[in-house]
Design an enzyme around this catalytic site. Structure first.
Site, PDB file in Angstrom:
ATOM      1  CE  LYS A  20      -3.635   2.311   2.915  1.00 14.46           C
ATOM      2  NZ  LYS A  20      -4.420   2.578   1.796  1.00 14.46           N
ATOM      3  CB  THR A  23      -3.654   6.852   2.416  1.00 12.77           C
ATOM      4  OG1 THR A  23      -4.938   6.915   3.388  1.00 12.77           O
ATOM      5  CG2 THR A  23      -2.968   8.294   2.562  1.00 12.77           C
ATOM      6  CD  GLU A  73      -5.796   3.289  -0.937  1.00 14.09           C
ATOM      7  OE1 GLU A  73      -5.195   2.577   0.043  1.00 14.09           O
ATOM      8  OE2 GLU A  73      -6.076   4.555  -0.951  1.00 14.09           O
TER       9      GLU A  73
END
Length: 110
Positions: A20, A23, A73
């Site tokens: 990831k 954000t 993500e």
């Protein structure tokens, strides 16, 4: 300006592994800048687990989210859209914060 950032515990391993790398946040949580180092804690327990370095902050519309956003993500696009709607119901204007992990001291990585 944010001085720390939180993530749901379910995202901790994805962040630590580098799976990831972005954000998506609302405007209130977008006040960071490239080069800024932020401590990262879990949302649920406010437990620190790493520091991140902000690479860039880019506005993005919910309706313009792509498979690339989802991959960054570590989700599918339908999963990403569902998660964003759970966190920010009905919000169209988002901000993509691209980051890398710079410190995990004292954190046991499995």
């Amino acid at each position: 300006m944010l001085t720390k950032i939180t993530f749901f515990e379910r995202f901790e391993q994805d962040i630590l592994s580098g799976a990831k790398t972005i954000t998506l946040r609302n405007e209130a949580e977008s006040h960071v800048f490239a080069g800024q180092i932020l401590p990262v804690s879990t949302f649920e327990a406010d437990r620190w687990f790493c520091d991140i370095k902000v690479i860039e902050v880019v506005p993005v519309l919910f309706s313009a989210l792509t498979e690339q956003h989802a991959a960054q993500e570590n989700m599918t696009l339908p999963e990403l859209r569902r998660v964003i709607q759970e966190i920010y119901p009905g919000l169209e204007q988002l901000f993509q914060i691209h980051f890398c992990v710079v410190n995990t001291r004292a954190h046991p990585i499995n």
